[in-house]
Enzyme design. Structure first.
Site, PDB file in Angstrom:
ATOM      1  N   GLU A 392      42.986  32.953 -10.454  1.00  0.00           N
ATOM      2  CA  GLU A 392      43.407  32.113 -11.576  1.00  0.00           C
ATOM      3  C   GLU A 392      42.817  32.606 -12.908  1.00  0.00           C
ATOM      4  O   GLU A 392      42.514  31.821 -13.805  1.00  0.00           O
ATOM      5  CB  GLU A 392      43.051  30.648 -11.325  1.00  0.00           C
ATOM      6  N   GLU A 488      45.437  29.850  -1.600  1.00  0.00           N
ATOM      7  CA  GLU A 488      44.783  28.542  -1.556  1.00  0.00           C
ATOM      8  C   GLU A 488      45.849  27.484  -1.391  1.00  0.00           C
ATOM      9  O   GLU A 488      46.824  27.443  -2.159  1.00  0.00           O
ATOM     10  CB  GLU A 488      44.055  28.225  -2.864  1.00  0.00           C
TER      11      GLU A 488
END
Length: 554
Positions: A392, A488
């Site tokens: 991210e 994730e």
């Protein structure tokens, strides 16, 4: 969102669809004990490095904007204007608009910046300049340090001459500090170099419910105009290997808030290392049964590192649940030797990572260099099925697409030279892939990956989680045109509800995870093995409660 620090650029990404929000665990990487594995040059090159500014802003975007008119206050920049993220103070609830800011640098500028790390109590060696030499040599290094005069502590740039007696990795002029609190944020000086170019912090409009501080990062400088063509071609000798020349001594040290620009180092570029062999697509990436991988971070509830025995017991439990692979985010807390040994003992593979937890997306970032060095020293490639460069990092504003692409190629070159021939990727929320031009990143990676949490998509019920995550993965697969994996995905047991129907809970978590397992289990990494009480709860009140071991009977 990553932990509690959110850049304004990331706020814009999150502004539309809750499903695209990030999931926070950046604090894990900030609590590691630094080791002497760094690999970076002694002399700063022309690489943009964003200094980390002390502060942990909290942002909450309410469903209805307040009607209060508000005027922001801005912390003045230092006398030498460099493109560090601008801290904007929002003293009261309201809607704030920050105008675009542009800074132009006409020459390479080196200043004494600041970096931060969160650590538990103990003694730590931080900062300094790390260089790798292949033979006995003498280096001249600019380094950042602190000086105390009349009770006032300032950060300054100094120069030192250091004799490296043999080949190896040397950390020059680090700072040792002792932390007595249970947890503390340590700020230490670092050499920060900015390239010539025009940097722009775009205009931002945001809504805050409480007093807060927002950091507006600058975008990558615009490329310099192409030089005029040479009058006529000339013959040149064959290229030779070059080394970075030592810089002249900098001017006398000044206070941190107004240092003069250091003279640019006389830098002659090295020829690029040959690229490692391209990933052939072999191997067994993905699960053989209904499950593939689980994320794992070796931290106790209080944030301290788990022992080798505690790690072994955790990995044994994951193996009993019939997972094939573990995903680790970084190299902190002896992750590689401890998790690696346990994984080998129980027949598991590992997804390893280079974690970027602050602005500074290059090998010049000490944390990045440390992780690359640790992987090269460990080099148990027989255990590694995938390397993830960045988690991210686009969403959080820590990297631009160009910077992340360059870092991926750099990691490929470094780990390839140490014998790793497996696949590489990066992972981000879907909105980051949609917001930016990621074509160069797609070209750099072997498989595409995303983080997707149906919980953040208000209106998605737990039994719909599998189809939602599958649809998110399809988006990034289409963008990059490559096979995709979810790095994730999960569901929390505690926190707030979104959209009135999407709520946390133990039953909801079990239903959601079984849905994901049934639809996409062979391509998904479940987040996470255990709860993380050491994290901050976050705006959702959920960040500590993603542990799902109980769903798998362990």
């Amino acid at each position: 969102m990553k932990g509690s620090a959110v850049a304004a650029a990331a706020t814009l990404l999150a502004g539309g669809v809750s499903a695209h929000r990030g999931h926070g665990h950046a604090q894990a990487h900030k609590m590691f004990e630094r080791k002497a594995y760094n690999e970076s040059t002694c002399v700063p090159g022309c690489t943009t490095v964003y200094s980390t500014i002390k502060g942990t802003p909290e942002l909450y975007i309410p469903t209805a904007p307040p009607t209060i008119a508000a005027v922001p206050t801005t912390t003045p920049p230092p006398a030498v204007v460099v493109p560090t993220p601008i801290p904007q103070t929002c003293p009261t609830p309201g809607t704030y608009t920050f105008p675009a800011t542009t800074i132009t640098l006409t020459e390479t500028t080196t200043v004494c910046g600041a970096a931060t790390t969160e650590v538990p109590s103990g003694t730590y060696t931080l900062g300094g300049v790390t260089t790798v030499v292949e033979t006995e040599t003498t280096v001249i290094c600019p380094y950042a340090t602190t000086k105390t005069e009349n009770g006032v502590v300032t950060s300054v740039l100094e120069t030192t001459t250091y004799v490296c007696p043999s080949a190896g990795t040397y950390t020059i002029a680090p700072i040792t500090t002792t932390v007595t609190e249970v947890h503390a944020t340590v700020v230490y000086p670092v050499v920060t170099t900015y390239c010539p170019g025009t940097y722009t912090a775009p205009a931002v409009t945001t809504v805050v419910e409480t007093a807060t501080v927002i950091y507006c990062p600058f975008e990558t400088p615009a490329p310099a105009p192409a030089p005029a063509p040479a009058p006529a071609p000339v013959d040149v000798p064959a290229p030779q290997a070059y080394e970075v020349a030592a810089p002249p001594p900098p001017p006398p040290a000044q206070e941190y808030h107004a240092p003069p620009p250091a003279a640019p180092a006389a830098v002659v570029p090295k020829p690029k290392k040959p690229s490692p062999p391209a990933y052939s697509g072999g191997g067994d990436l993905g699960g053989k049964g209904e499950k593939w991988a689980m994320t794992y971070t070796p931290f106790r509830d209080d944030g301290h590192c788990k022992t080798k025995e505690e790690v072994y017991n955790d990995i044994a439990a994951i193996a009993r649940a019939n997972f094939d692979t573990l995903r680790v985010y970084s190299t902190d807390c002896d992750t590689l030797p401890h998790v690696g040994a346990a994984a080998e003992a129980h027949g598991l593979k590992m997804i390893v990572g280079i974690f970027i937890g602050a602005p500074g997306c290059s090998n010049g970032n000490p944390d990045v260099a440390t992780q690359i060095g640790a992987l090269k020293a460990w080099k148990r490639w027989d255990l590694v099925s995938l390397c993830v460069v960045g988690n991210e990092a686009l969403f959080n504003g820590f990297c631009t697409p160009g910077q992340l692409k360059d870092l991926i190629y750099h990691v490929k070159s470094e780990l390839g030279s140490a014998g790793y021939k497996g696949p590489y990727t990066t992972t981000d929320v879907v909105s980051a892939y949609e917001q930016y031009d990621v074509s160069e990143i797609c070209a750099a990676i072997d498989v595409v990956a995303c983080n997707s949490h149906a919980y953040f998509n208000g209106g998605t019920l737990p039994h719909q989680a599998g189809e939602f995550v599958k649809s998110q993965l399809s988006i990034v697969e289409k963008i990059c045109g490559k096979k995709g994996y979810v790095m994730e995905t999960g569901w929390p047991t505690k926190g707030q509800c979104f959209g009135g129907v999407t709520c946390p809970g133990a039953h909801e978590q079990k239903v959601a995870i079984n849905s994901i397992k049934d639809v996409l289990g062979k391509q998904a990494v479940f987040f996470s093995f255990d709860n993380d009480p050491w994290k901050k709860p976050g705006d959702c009140g959920c960040e500590q409660s993603w542990g799902c071991r109980q769903v798998f009977g362990v």
